[in-house]
Write an enzyme that holds these catalytic residues in place. Structure first.
Site, PDB file in Angstrom:
ATOM      1  N   ASP A  23       0.842  -1.193   0.000  1.00 57.41           N
ATOM      2  CA  ASP A  23       0.000   0.000   0.000  1.00 57.41           C
ATOM      3  C   ASP A  23       0.880   1.247   0.000  1.00 57.41           C
ATOM      4  O   ASP A  23       1.178   1.791   1.053  1.00 57.41           O
ATOM      5  CB  ASP A  23      -0.908  -0.020   1.229  1.00 57.41           C
ATOM      6  CG  ASP A  23      -1.878   1.151   1.279  1.00 57.41           C
ATOM      7  OD1 ASP A  23      -2.127   1.741   0.216  1.00 57.41           O
ATOM      8  OD2 ASP A  23      -2.361   1.469   2.373  1.00 57.41           O
TER       9      ASP A  23
ATOM     10  N   GLU B 208      -2.791  10.022  -0.436  1.00 53.72           N
ATOM     11  CA  GLU B 208      -4.024   9.262  -0.601  1.00 53.72           C
ATOM     12  C   GLU B 208      -4.562   8.786   0.735  1.00 53.72           C
ATOM     13  O   GLU B 208      -5.783   8.692   0.932  1.00 53.72           O
ATOM     14  CB  GLU B 208      -3.760   8.064  -1.517  1.00 53.72           C
ATOM     15  CG  GLU B 208      -4.988   7.198  -1.814  1.00 53.72           C
ATOM     16  CD  GLU B 208      -5.195   6.052  -0.823  1.00 53.72           C
ATOM     17  OE1 GLU B 208      -6.237   5.378  -0.909  1.00 53.72           O
ATOM     18  OE2 GLU B 208      -4.336   5.845   0.068  1.00 53.72           O
ATOM     19  N   GLU B 209      -3.663   8.505   1.664  1.00 47.93           N
ATOM     20  CA  GLU B 209      -4.036   7.829   2.903  1.00 47.93           C
ATOM     21  C   GLU B 209      -4.990   8.637   3.774  1.00 47.93           C
ATOM     22  O   GLU B 209      -5.782   8.072   4.513  1.00 47.93           O
ATOM     23  CB  GLU B 209      -2.781   7.481   3.709  1.00 47.93           C
ATOM     24  CG  GLU B 209      -1.851   6.490   3.029  1.00 47.93           C
ATOM     25  CD  GLU B 209      -2.456   5.095   2.927  1.00 47.93           C
ATOM     26  OE1 GLU B 209      -3.576   4.887   3.451  1.00 47.93           O
ATOM     27  OE2 GLU B 209      -1.823   4.223   2.320  1.00 47.93           O
TER      28      GLU B 209
ATOM     29  N   GLU C 273      -3.907  -0.287  -6.274  1.00 48.28           N
ATOM     30  CA  GLU C 273      -4.025  -0.068  -4.831  1.00 48.28           C
ATOM     31  C   GLU C 273      -3.639  -1.333  -4.080  1.00 48.28           C
ATOM     32  O   GLU C 273      -3.403  -2.385  -4.680  1.00 48.28           O
ATOM     33  CB  GLU C 273      -5.478   0.353  -4.530  1.00 48.28           C
ATOM     34  CG  GLU C 273      -5.794   0.903  -3.179  1.00 48.28           C
ATOM     35  CD  GLU C 273      -4.827   1.895  -2.613  1.00 48.28           C
ATOM     36  OE1 GLU C 273      -3.816   1.426  -2.092  1.00 48.28           O
ATOM     37  OE2 GLU C 273      -5.081   3.107  -2.641  1.00 48.28           O
TER      38      GLU C 273
ATOM     39  N   HIS D  41      -1.258  -1.422   6.860  1.00 46.16           N
ATOM     40  CA  HIS D  41      -0.973  -0.209   7.637  1.00 46.16           C
ATOM     41  C   HIS D  41      -0.098  -0.474   8.863  1.00 46.16           C
ATOM     42  O   HIS D  41      -0.150   0.295   9.827  1.00 46.16           O
ATOM     43  CB  HIS D  41      -2.266   0.488   8.062  1.00 46.16           C
ATOM     44  CG  HIS D  41      -2.915   1.248   6.948  1.00 46.16           C
ATOM     45  ND1 HIS D  41      -4.071   1.982   7.133  1.00 46.16           N
ATOM     46  CD2 HIS D  41      -2.575   1.401   5.638  1.00 46.16           C
ATOM     47  CE1 HIS D  41      -4.415   2.544   5.985  1.00 46.16           C
ATOM     48  NE2 HIS D  41      -3.515   2.204   5.055  1.00 46.16           N
TER      49      HIS D  41
END
Length: 960
Positions: free
Chosen positions: A201, A235-236, A261, A333
């Site tokens: 990611d 983007e996050e 993505e 994440h």
């Protein structure tokens, strides 16, 4: 006296001779019968065929075992990245090697927006792009740092939130030969979250785009249509880079897009979503398609809470695809999203499929023209799936028409056949038999779902996070076992006849699927058909059961009368197809051995059977073509149904099982999904459940017992499936106190935090406050203050000054200008708490501030950035590229009608996300030592993610 004795002796001799003669004749007859039986004895192939396909418990059990093994194996092959082949062509090998090296550089350190690592990644990409396009005069690039790279927009409506963003996207344009053809956008983001290295990611997407750029630059041949690449940032936390692109001049060149993505860590890149059927069907041109519209349905129904840039592009009127990694979500994440957790095969899967899709469309001169020929069809949502690199897609309206046909044709055909067979007494079904299967299933579901599943949940609440398939296997085994026991009990008490079970169950299953298909079809008929685009499996399941019902009813309808199928007392009941009982035994002995035994023991009965009524013989001959129909019905209904249910269930569980750590609502959904998948797996086996042999029963018992034991002893979290905790260190501007906050499901964080050295040394108490939806915030005062600004006191991390004001009379519009200085922070938020603020300005000066009534509604730009909304602005978020610059903000606001003073009170909250070490006077400090501590001293079964856009948040209250 003598004569009488002689006569008597002669009679005895004659009788003995007669007996010997008769015995000899009987012996000859026996030999003839034996020879006749030997001549009639089937060949080895015939006996093997009858043994395998005869309706025997052993045959059925072997079929079930083979089905499970085949379905699980095919699902693993279809879903595993291990079966992706590396490239063999030298040019593609070089592309992969270069892309892998690019990925290693990108993932060297965490690189969230606003960090030094993010700047390094940006600079690397800038250099790499320039290297790749050297010599290709049809390729140009743009660094989105220009006069128009800053803007404001409404980022949320509830509550009203306005965002200011400064973009530094990197854009590449590959000029097409035909400017009339709509262009294609290829997009990925190069930022990560603060706690992750961003490999999946979204380093994979960025590296894939560099590989595609490498391919086109080496081709030295212009594509037919223009291709724009957007390497976007941030983007996050708001999809801001994609939003910025919609304001770039090159946005007008493109109409279609492919977004890359990652929401997992490795594996295969799956086609998540497609805006419409017209664009989705072109995905069939990629070499290893992997897709399922089940995820599209999940997004459409709000089951997936995270979003991707796909959302921005679709809302901007573009049409395209969302290609993403989706598992394992444990590493998503976290620091485990790193190079060690992924593979070159994963990268090649995304790179090769993206390249094939873009390359095909760039060469297709008709693409974009054909899309406009049938807009109603081509712009509809798509239903799609893949299997072993074959891609299937259909529009929702086409599926709707197919479903309507299925809902109409089969009920008519099967309904007429059912009515005919019952009214003509060819097949008699009592009311008790008709309701026995639904009753047995409902009782089974109640026992298993409300007793077994709930007990599992109470003993090991979070086990689905790591062992979803263990639970599915255990629950399914218990379901099938309990259901079989209930069926045997019903049969024992003559509630249901065995000869009625199989076809009756198939007919009732087809009706149940018909109801489900009707619901799905109704959903497909509406404007929100995408919300049902993942339910295509129901169409297949219904078709399989309906076809099997049709064949079974045909078998019965071709018989003259049910009474002609009655057999002699002592024989087994024949199959629905009328085949003799010797080929449908319920025991596990060899058929031919038993046949011979019956001939010796019951010769008279055998002769009697052969001389039964001509009607029975004719019925048998008529339906002989349906011989061994159980195996045909099994092969039609079970293997494909089991595979579809298992594979679909696996995909969904792999995508959502970790979410039970995020909310109680998600936990309920996951547990409901577990029992739904388990019940669905049992349904195709219901017609045959009463025919499982004792070994299969023992296997089911063993799985149920062993699974239950494992549920009680297996830990829900481990290194491969860690507990994910979310971290945030807060600083209160009132007293400059530092506290660590950890967010998790209730009861999961305390034990971890109690083992931290700083907590044990300070004897600090951990306070946990309950949040919504089963979550809690556990916090403690931390002695490990952040060192982001070494030499600065915590009270000086944020400075807010009122640079001027223009107050009006009470209830008039007030104007204030403030300056926010938060060194090394590139993101701050202003929380007003109500709707007093009516307009905000970024970069304005008091002297040039226009009157409020002259400001246009919404966003406007005139050297400064204005946003006006008379209904009120509750929050303002600010993002900037220069970590050393200040935020200059102006506010237009109205006091409340009950306010005693003409004062505006609000909170300023700034975030820091950079974990890079800092130095002062040749001494190196950890930037955020509290976060390093939780990472270092947590169990191996725990991973850490960020709670907010930063790891440190400083809040200061301001009055103007």
């Amino acid at each position: 006296m003598a004569d009488n004795n002689s006569s008597s002796g002669s009679l005895v001799i004659d009788e003995q001779d007669y007996d010997v003669h008769e015995a000899g004749q009987q012996g000859q007859q026996g030999q003839q019968k034996h020879q006749q039986r030997q001549q009639e004895r089937p060949s080895l192939i015939t006996r093997v065929f009858r043994s395998v396909f005869g309706y025997r418990k052993t045959s059925l059990s072997l079929f079930v075992v083979a089905t499970i093994a085949l379905c699980v194996s095919l699902s693993y092959i279809d879903n595993s990245v291990d079966f992706i082949s590396f490239p063999t062509v030298e040019s593609e090998v070089n592309l992969l090697n270069a892309a892998w090296l690019d990925l290693q550089v990108i993932a060297k350190e965490q690189h969230p927006y606003g960090s030094i690592g993010n700047d390094r990644v940006h600079d690397f990409l800038e250099r790499r792009i320039q290297e790749l396009i050297t010599g290709a005069n049809f390729i140009t690039w743009d660094n989105d740092i220009n006069g128009n790279n800053s803007f404001m927009f409404e980022s949320s409506s509830n509550p009203k939130t306005v965002s200011y963003y400064e973009s530094n996207n990197l854009l590449v344009k590959i000029e097409g030969k035909n400017a009339k053809l709509p262009g294609i956008l290829l997009s990925s983001h190069f930022d990560s979250v603060p706690t992750s290295y961003g490999v999946t990611d979204d380093g994979m997407g960025v590296a894939s785009m560099l590989g595609i750029l490498n391919y086109f630059s080496q081709q030295k041949k212009q594509p037919e249509r223009t291709i724009v690449m957007n390497f976007n940032n941030n983007e996050e936390f708001g999809l801001l880079g994609a939003t910025a692109f919609t304001r770039h001049p090159w946005f007008k060149l493109v109409k279609y897009f492919l977004n890359l993505e990652g929401t997992g860590a490795g594996g295969k890149a799956i086609l998540f979503r497609a805006t419409d059927y017209g664009i989705a069907k072109y995905f069939q041109n990629v070499r290893t398609p992997y897709a399922s519209s089940i995820f599209q349905q999940g997004f459409a129904n709000g089951l997936v809470h995270s979003e991707t840039d796909y959302k921005v592009y679709k809302e901007a009127g573009m049409r395209g695809l969302d290609l993403a990694f989706f598992k394992p979500r444990d590493y998503y994440h976290t620091a485990e999203d790193n190079i060690r957790r992924t593979s070159e095969k994963s990268l090649w899967h995304m790179l090769s499929n993206s390249l094939d899709f873009i390359d095909y469309l760039s060469k297709d001169k008709e693409f974009g023209m054909n899309l406009e020929e049938k807009p109603n069809l081509l712009e509809e949502p798509a239903v799609f799936a893949s299997f072993l690199n074959y891609f299937f897609t259909i529009s929702t309206s086409q599926l709707f028409k197919i479903n309507v046909a299925l809902l109409t044709v089969f009920p008519i055909l099967n309904g007429l056949l059912l009515l005919y067979t019952i009214r003509s007494r060819k097949w008699q079904v009592s009311f008790s038999s008709a309701i026995s299967i639904p009753v047995a299933l409902l009782v089974t579901m109640f026992i298993v779902v409300y007793l077994v599943v709930e007990s599992y949940k109470s003993f090991n609440q979070y086990l689905p996070s790591s062992r979803p398939l263990l639970l599915v296997a255990t629950i399914t085994s218990i379901l099938l076992l309990v259901f079989s026991i209930i069926l045997v009990a019903f049969s024992f008490f003559s509630i249901i006849a065995e000869e009625n079970l199989r076809l009756l169950a198939i007919v009732e299953l087809s009706f149940a699927y018909w109801v489900g298909l009707a619901f799905t079809t109704h959903g497909l008929s509406g404007a929100e058909s995408a919300r049902h685009s993942g339910e295509f499996a129901v169409s297949i399941l219904f078709t399989l059961e309906a076809v099997a019902s049709f064949l079974g009813l045909i078998g019965w309808s071709l018989c003259r009368n049910r009474s002609h199928l009655q057999v002699a007392e002592g024989e087994s009941v024949p199959l629905l197809n009328g085949i003799d009982a010797r080929y449908s035994s319920d025991n596990d002995h060899d058929h031919e051995h038993r046949h011979g035994h019956e001939d010796n023991e019951h010769g008279e009965a055998h002769v009697q059977q052969q001389s039964q009524s001509r009607h029975k013989k004719q019925c048998k001959e008529t339906v002989h073509s349906f011989g061994y129909d159980w195996s045909l019905q099994y092969l039609i209904t079970v293997p494909l149904s089991i595979f579809i249910i298992y594979n679909s269930g696996w995909l969904v569980l792999e995508g959502v099982n970790k979410t039970l750590q995020e909310s109680a609502k998600a936990e309920t959904f996951v547990y409901n999904l577990l029992w739904i998948v388990s019940v669905s797996l049992v349904l195709p086996l219901i017609p045959f459940a009463g025919k499982l042999n004792r070994y299969m029963v023992f296997v089911l018992i063993a799985i149920g017992v062993l699974g239950t034991l494992l549920v009680h002893v297996v830990q829900p979290f481990n290194e491969a499936n860690p507990l994910k905790l979310r971290f945030l260190q807060r600083i209160d501007g009132k007293n400059n106190a530092s506290s660590v906050h950890v967010y998790a499901r209730k009861g999961l964080a305390t034990e971890v935090l109690e083992q931290l050295p700083s907590v044990r040394q300070s004897n600090e108490t951990i306070h946990c406050s309950q949040l919504a939806d089963g979550m809690e915030d556990c916090s403690f005062v931390s002695a490990l203050a952040p060192q982001i600004l070494p030499g600065y006191e915590l009270g000086n991390y944020i400075e807010v000054t009122n640079n001027g004001s223009a107050p009006s009379q009470l209830f008039g519009v007030n104007y204030n200008q403030i300056k926010i200085v938060a060194l090394k922070s590139q993101s701050c938020s202003l929380h007003f708490g109500d709707s007093k603020v009516k307009a905000v300005v970024v970069g304005s000066s008091l002297e040039s501030a226009p009157a409020f009534k002259h400001l246009p509604s919404g966003y406007s730009f005139n050297k400064d950035h204005f946003y006006k909304d008379t209904s009120g602005i509750w929050n303002l978020t600010l993002n900037k590229l220069d970590s050393h610059s200040s935020f200059d903000i102006s506010l237009y606001w109205l006091p409340g009608i009950d306010d005693e003073a003409n004062t505006l009170q609000f909170d300023v909250e700034c975030f820091w996300a950079d974990l890079s070490p800092v130095a002062l006077n040749n001494t190196v400090f950890e930037a955020i030592p509290a976060f390093n501590e939780v990472q270092q001293y947590s169990p191996i079964s725990v991973s850490w993610a960020n709670r907010e856009k930063g790891l440190v948040a400083y809040t200061k209250q301001v009055h103007v």
